[in-house]
Motif scaffolding. Sequence first.
Motif, PDB file in Angstrom:
ATOM      1  N   GLU A  47       7.501  58.787   3.038  1.00  0.00           N
ATOM      2  CA  GLU A  47       8.231  58.992   4.289  1.00  0.00           C
ATOM      3  C   GLU A  47       7.486  60.012   5.140  1.00  0.00           C
ATOM      4  O   GLU A  47       6.899  60.944   4.607  1.00  0.00           O
ATOM      5  CB  GLU A  47       9.627  59.526   3.983  1.00  0.00           C
ATOM      6  N   PRO A  48       7.532  59.865   6.452  1.00  0.00           N
ATOM      7  CA  PRO A  48       6.894  60.882   7.297  1.00  0.00           C
ATOM      8  C   PRO A  48       7.668  62.199   7.190  1.00  0.00           C
ATOM      9  O   PRO A  48       8.863  62.202   6.907  1.00  0.00           O
ATOM     10  CB  PRO A  48       6.986  60.297   8.707  1.00  0.00           C
ATOM     11  N   PRO A  49       6.988  63.328   7.391  1.00  0.00           N
ATOM     12  CA  PRO A  49       7.659  64.625   7.283  1.00  0.00           C
ATOM     13  C   PRO A  49       8.891  64.718   8.184  1.00  0.00           C
ATOM     14  O   PRO A  49       8.903  64.201   9.302  1.00  0.00           O
ATOM     15  CB  PRO A  49       6.584  65.612   7.735  1.00  0.00           C
ATOM     16  N   GLU A  50       9.924  65.338   7.656  1.00  0.00           N
ATOM     17  CA  GLU A  50      11.180  65.556   8.397  1.00  0.00           C
ATOM     18  C   GLU A  50      11.572  67.016   8.211  1.00  0.00           C
ATOM     19  O   GLU A  50      11.821  67.451   7.092  1.00  0.00           O
ATOM     20  CB  GLU A  50      12.272  64.642   7.847  1.00  0.00           C
ATOM     21  N   PHE A  51      11.608  67.751   9.298  1.00  0.00           N
ATOM     22  CA  PHE A  51      11.793  69.192   9.225  1.00  0.00           C
ATOM     23  C   PHE A  51      13.203  69.610   9.622  1.00  0.00           C
ATOM     24  O   PHE A  51      13.784  69.052  10.543  1.00  0.00           O
ATOM     25  CB  PHE A  51      10.798  69.914  10.146  1.00  0.00           C
ATOM     26  N   ALA A  52      13.714  70.605   8.917  1.00  0.00           N
ATOM     27  CA  ALA A  52      14.958  71.284   9.278  1.00  0.00           C
ATOM     28  C   ALA A  52      14.630  72.776   9.333  1.00  0.00           C
ATOM     29  O   ALA A  52      14.060  73.320   8.387  1.00  0.00           O
ATOM     30  CB  ALA A  52      16.039  71.012   8.248  1.00  0.00           C
ATOM     31  N   ASN A  73      10.948  70.804   4.577  1.00  0.00           N
ATOM     32  CA  ASN A  73      10.436  69.440   4.746  1.00  0.00           C
ATOM     33  C   ASN A  73      11.239  68.565   3.802  1.00  0.00           C
ATOM     34  O   ASN A  73      11.049  68.610   2.577  1.00  0.00           O
ATOM     35  CB  ASN A  73       8.939  69.383   4.426  1.00  0.00           C
ATOM     36  N   ARG A  74      12.120  67.746   4.330  1.00  0.00           N
ATOM     37  CA  ARG A  74      13.021  66.931   3.515  1.00  0.00           C
ATOM     38  C   ARG A  74      12.385  65.631   3.038  1.00  0.00           C
ATOM     39  O   ARG A  74      12.953  64.948   2.201  1.00  0.00           O
ATOM     40  CB  ARG A  74      14.292  66.640   4.299  1.00  0.00           C
ATOM     41  N   ALA A  75      11.239  65.281   3.569  1.00  0.00           N
ATOM     42  CA  ALA A  75      10.545  64.056   3.157  1.00  0.00           C
ATOM     43  C   ALA A  75       9.661  64.355   1.944  1.00  0.00           C
ATOM     44  O   ALA A  75       9.536  65.498   1.512  1.00  0.00           O
ATOM     45  CB  ALA A  75       9.710  63.523   4.313  1.00  0.00           C
ATOM     46  N   GLU A 108       9.408  67.898   0.210  1.00  0.00           N
ATOM     47  CA  GLU A 108      10.564  68.325  -0.576  1.00  0.00           C
ATOM     48  C   GLU A 108      10.464  69.804  -0.961  1.00  0.00           C
ATOM     49  O   GLU A 108      10.664  70.183  -2.110  1.00  0.00           O
ATOM     50  CB  GLU A 108      10.714  67.448  -1.816  1.00  0.00           C
ATOM     51  N   ARG A 129      12.189  74.730  16.673  1.00  0.00           N
ATOM     52  CA  ARG A 129      11.934  73.324  16.345  1.00  0.00           C
ATOM     53  C   ARG A 129      10.460  73.130  16.038  1.00  0.00           C
ATOM     54  O   ARG A 129       9.599  73.868  16.527  1.00  0.00           O
ATOM     55  CB  ARG A 129      12.374  72.400  17.465  1.00  0.00           C
ATOM     56  N   TYR A 133       2.420  68.357  13.804  1.00  0.00           N
ATOM     57  CA  TYR A 133       1.789  68.536  12.504  1.00  0.00           C
ATOM     58  C   TYR A 133       0.646  67.541  12.381  1.00  0.00           C
ATOM     59  O   TYR A 133       0.512  66.630  13.196  1.00  0.00           O
ATOM     60  CB  TYR A 133       2.792  68.337  11.356  1.00  0.00           C
TER      61      TYR A 133
END
Length: 136
Positions: A47-52, A73-75, A108, A129, A133
């Motif tokens: 999965e592509p990186p997903e940031f919180a 990074n949730r991905a 992760e 935000r 990347y």
Amino acid sequence: MSPSHHPHHTEADNPHWMEWLTGFVSAALIATLIGYVGWNALSERMEPPEFAIEATGMERMTGGYRITFDIENRANTTAAAVVVRGELVRGEESVETVDVTFDYVPGESQSSGAILFTTDPGSAQLTLRAIGYTDP
């Protein structure tokens, strides 16, 4: 000195049952491990990186203010050169914008950082935000 009639090394013709059990359990564990790693490698979707991003604190320092934050990074893929932008906004007007770059944010996982402002963040709305990347 009399010659010895006993050999120096003796082995049983038939191994003990405990040797068979140990060998079987070891082989089963290794086969299970290889199977799990192979299944995980074939079935996991990249999965592509997903940031919180979440601010964790603010403190006054000489010459300005420090906002600490966590980036998650949730991905399952790693992102490199992750740029996080902190912006202070009053009304509709941007008061101050600051960027910070993380070398890596592994998949992760969570990293921490800080953004330094000269303007008091308590008198404005803070937004944090990720704005970019690269793939390592």
